[in-house]
Write a protein that holds these residues in place. Structure first.
Motif, PDB file in Angstrom:
ATOM      1  N   GLU A   1       5.294  11.358 -10.456  1.00 44.79           N
ATOM      2  CA  GLU A   1       4.057  11.510  -9.680  1.00 44.79           C
ATOM      3  C   GLU A   1       3.522  10.126  -9.374  1.00 44.79           C
ATOM      4  N   LEU A   2       3.490   9.789  -8.080  1.00 49.10           N
ATOM      5  CA  LEU A   2       3.013   8.475  -7.672  1.00 49.10           C
ATOM      6  C   LEU A   2       2.500   8.535  -6.248  1.00 49.10           C
ATOM      7  N   ALA A   3       1.447   7.801  -5.997  1.00 49.50           N
ATOM      8  CA  ALA A   3       0.861   7.689  -4.654  1.00 49.50           C
ATOM      9  C   ALA A   3       0.650   9.049  -3.997  1.00 49.50           C
TER      10      ALA A   3
ATOM     11  N   SER B   1       0.847  -1.194   0.000  1.00 51.22           N
ATOM     12  CA  SER B   1       0.000   0.000   0.000  1.00 51.22           C
ATOM     13  C   SER B   1       0.877   1.237   0.000  1.00 51.22           C
TER      14      SER B   1
ATOM     15  N   PRO C   1       1.427   2.473 -14.455  1.00 52.25           N
ATOM     16  CA  PRO C   1       0.246   2.169 -13.645  1.00 52.25           C
ATOM     17  C   PRO C   1       0.190   2.991 -12.362  1.00 52.25           C
ATOM     18  N   GLY C   2      -0.811   3.854 -12.279  1.00 56.04           N
ATOM     19  CA  GLY C   2      -1.006   4.658 -11.078  1.00 56.04           C
ATOM     20  C   GLY C   2      -0.203   5.934 -11.016  1.00 56.04           C
ATOM     21  N   GLY C   3       0.488   6.309 -12.089  1.00 57.56           N
ATOM     22  CA  GLY C   3       1.284   7.527 -12.026  1.00 57.56           C
ATOM     23  C   GLY C   3       1.844   7.915 -13.376  1.00 57.56           C
ATOM     24  N   LYS C   4       2.742   8.905 -13.371  1.00 51.69           N
ATOM     25  CA  LYS C   4       3.373   9.321 -14.615  1.00 51.69           C
ATOM     26  C   LYS C   4       4.734   9.945 -14.334  1.00 51.69           C
TER      27      LYS C   4
ATOM     28  N   THR D   1       5.013   1.778  -5.855  1.00 52.15           N
ATOM     29  CA  THR D   1       3.668   1.626  -5.322  1.00 52.15           C
ATOM     30  C   THR D   1       3.335   0.142  -5.455  1.00 52.15           C
TER      31      THR D   1
ATOM     32  N   ASP E   1       8.936  -1.344 -14.101  1.00 49.50           N
ATOM     33  CA  ASP E   1       8.181  -0.776 -15.224  1.00 49.50           C
ATOM     34  C   ASP E   1       9.055   0.127 -16.082  1.00 49.50           C
TER      35      ASP E   1
ATOM     36  N   GLU F   1       1.454  -1.058  -7.501  1.00 46.02           N
ATOM     37  CA  GLU F   1       1.198  -1.328  -8.915  1.00 46.02           C
ATOM     38  C   GLU F   1       2.419  -1.191  -9.802  1.00 46.02           C
TER      39      GLU F   1
ATOM     40  N   GLY G   1       3.113   4.543  -0.921  1.00 42.63           N
ATOM     41  CA  GLY G   1       4.266   4.736  -1.783  1.00 42.63           C
ATOM     42  C   GLY G   1       5.555   4.591  -1.009  1.00 42.63           C
TER      43      GLY G   1
END
Length: 527
Positions: A387-389, A248, A360-363, A264, A295, A266, A250
């Motif tokens: 940018e994440l969580a 869960s 997945p979940g960010g950029k 994260t 990733d 993901e 970040g």
């Protein structure tokens, strides 16, 4: 047993070599590789053969650490002599190409006076035919633009130069390696295969997924002796860390130098990977702590401590794509990282400033990178925003704050950062330390020393923070970790200028209640 399920040992390392020299972008990308071979490596080998004892003594002098000397015992000089003879025989096309570049530049300096360049094409050395375009800039300064994708299809790019050495991490710091060719050793597995060889991906996937010795033998094309040596690098038990994933929120982990692992549940992102394999040490994260699948890998720029083939090759079988900044297309000092990495078997995403790469979940957003390249026209350099969580992280690498207004444009577009990672190697090596082989006109020592590979000093780092408005600041990418010595050769004391500047910057942060730190070896942030 042929079907025994085996894993690659956590301490297994790879050293990628080009004509037995440690591989980095300027020895792989063909134009720059030719220049370095002709004007750095061959003269270096010749110098060693004239006075082996001088080179060995200099290599072991702490005050000359990181100097271009060959650290090979005199009793092995005949092997160096054979290497030099082989290079001169088998790389003759590359050597002629390098000398043709220098001659072509001289032709332009003498004849390109603002008039039509068409008559100069027949005057260029034949080795350049079809591989360069002549062009003026808007100040009527002529230049050769290399058709780099075409050069990769020519005899200048010789994949047979590549080989790898596989061995086990000893825990002893390796000596500075950029100037010393790696000769054969009884405890090293030698493979005459290119870096893109699929067998290497199969081998390094076995850190995570078990395989058999028979499969690896076939994948790598090994004989009986090589297979027996490979078996010493394998084990029947995995050594992966139990907490390499999160369930869960970040997490960011600092793996040393400029390597961050952002996670994260993901996704996982790794920046400038240069990672220790010494899993016996408890003061660092190692290859065992990486998530099973990555990733994206983000590369900030093409220096040998940020695009590290030694680590990247170990990730190829478990990696989505490598994100690299776009080059200027054909500039001698600015090879395409995308072309180079694609030719080594990687999937690559090339980005310009403010390009976005989703995961997945960010950029990830690519952002500009100023300085640290000795004022050369090198554009393949990028900082990044991740940018994440729910957090925004600025990944600054060695970028400098020489023009703070740039960072204002970043925040206008992207908002304020939560965490900023900044490089403060503010008194770096001079121009000629890294780029000497590419300079077709000599520069004075005074000129070279005025143009350094430097990141931000305290004032510049503070200016970046002021514009970013970041809530936390961490200084990294200083080259202090002991597993970097064979590439970095960095030595600091508490009185070194760079360390004093970091202390000044941390004081500035403390006065403004900004959490800050000087990172070393490992650290973790969770939210």
């Amino acid at each position: 047993m042929a079907d025994e399920q085996l894993y690659l040992r956590s301490k297994a390392i790879i050293e990628p070599l080009v004509d037995r020299f440690f591989a980095w972008p300027y020895t792989i990308a063909p134009v720059q590789a030719a220049m370095n071979l002709a004007f750095l490596q061959v003269p270096l080998l010749e110098s060693y053969l004239q006075s082996p004892q001088v080179h060995v003594a200099a290599s072991n002098n702490p005050e000359l650490r990181g100097g271009y000397f060959i650290n090979i015992p005199e009793e092995r000089a005949d092997e160096v002599r054979d290497l030099l003879a082989t290079i001169k025989r088998d790389r003759a096309d590359m050597l002629r190409f390098a000398h043709a570049i220098a001659a072509g530049q001289e032709i332009l300096r003498a004849n390109a006076t603002g008039f039509d360049l068409t008559p100069l094409y027949p005057k260029l050395p034949t080795e350049l035919a079809g591989l360069v375009e002549l062009a003026y800039d808007t100040d009527n300064q002529a230049q050769m633009r290399f058709l780099e994708p075409v050069v990769y299809k020519s005899d200048v790019y010789q994949e047979q130069r590549q080989s790898v050495q596989l061995s086990l991490e000893t825990g002893i710091e390796r000596p500075f390696i950029l100037s010393t060719p790696r000769l054969p050793s009884p405890d090293v597995l030698e493979l005459q295969i290119p870096f893109r060889h699929e067998g290497l991906a199969e081998l390094f996937k076995s850190r995570v997924h078990p395989t058999t010795l028979a499969h690896l033998r076939d994948a790598l094309g090994l004989d009986d002796a090589q297979t027996a040596q490979l078996r010493t690098l394998l084990t029947d038990k995995p050594s992966l860390s139990e907490d390499r994933h999160i369930e869960s929120g970040g997490r960011i982990r600092y793996f040393g130098h400029a390597c961050l692992v952002l996670q994260t549940p993901e996704a996982a992102i790794v920046t400038d990977p240069f990672i220790s394999a010494d899993s016996d040490k408890t003061d660092r994260y190692t290859l065992d702590d990486l998530p099973d699948y990555i990733d994206l890998v983000l590369i900030t720029h093409g220096h040998q401590d940020h695009i590290v083939l030694e680590t990247l090759l170990q990730l190829r079988g478990r990696l989505g794509a490598i994100v690299v900044p776009r080059s200027s297309r054909g500039n001698l000092a600015d090879p395409s990282m995308a072309l180079m990495l694609r030719n080594q078997g990687f999937t690559v995403i090339e980005v310009d400033d403010f390009d976005e790469v989703p995961f997945p979940g960010g950029k990830i957003t690519a952002t500009p990178f100023l300085g640290e390249h000795c004022d050369l026209d090198i554009r393949a350099k990028s900082t990044y925003w991740a940018e994440l969580a729910g957090k925004k992280v600025f990944i600054g690498a060695d970028s400098s704050g020489i023009e703070p207004a740039l960072y204002r444009y970043m925040t206008d577009h992207l908002g304020r950062a939560d965490i900023a990672f900044l490089g403060m190697e503010c008194d770096g090596a001079p121009l000629t330390w890294l780029y000497q082989a590419l300079l077709t006109i000599p520069v004075t020592k005074k000129m070279s020393n005025s143009r350094k590979l430097s990141g931000s000093n305290a004032e510049q780092a503070a200016a970046i923070m002021t514009e970013l408005g970041a809530k936390e600041a961490y200084v990294y990418a200083m080259g202090e970790e002991d597993w970097l010595g064979h590439v970095m050769a960095t030595t600091y004391t508490e009185d070194t200028y760079q360390i004093k500047q970091i202390e000044e910057f941390l004081t500035w942060c403390k006065e403004r209640d900004i959490p800050a730190g000087h990172l070393f070896k490992q650290q973790e942030w969770r939210w």
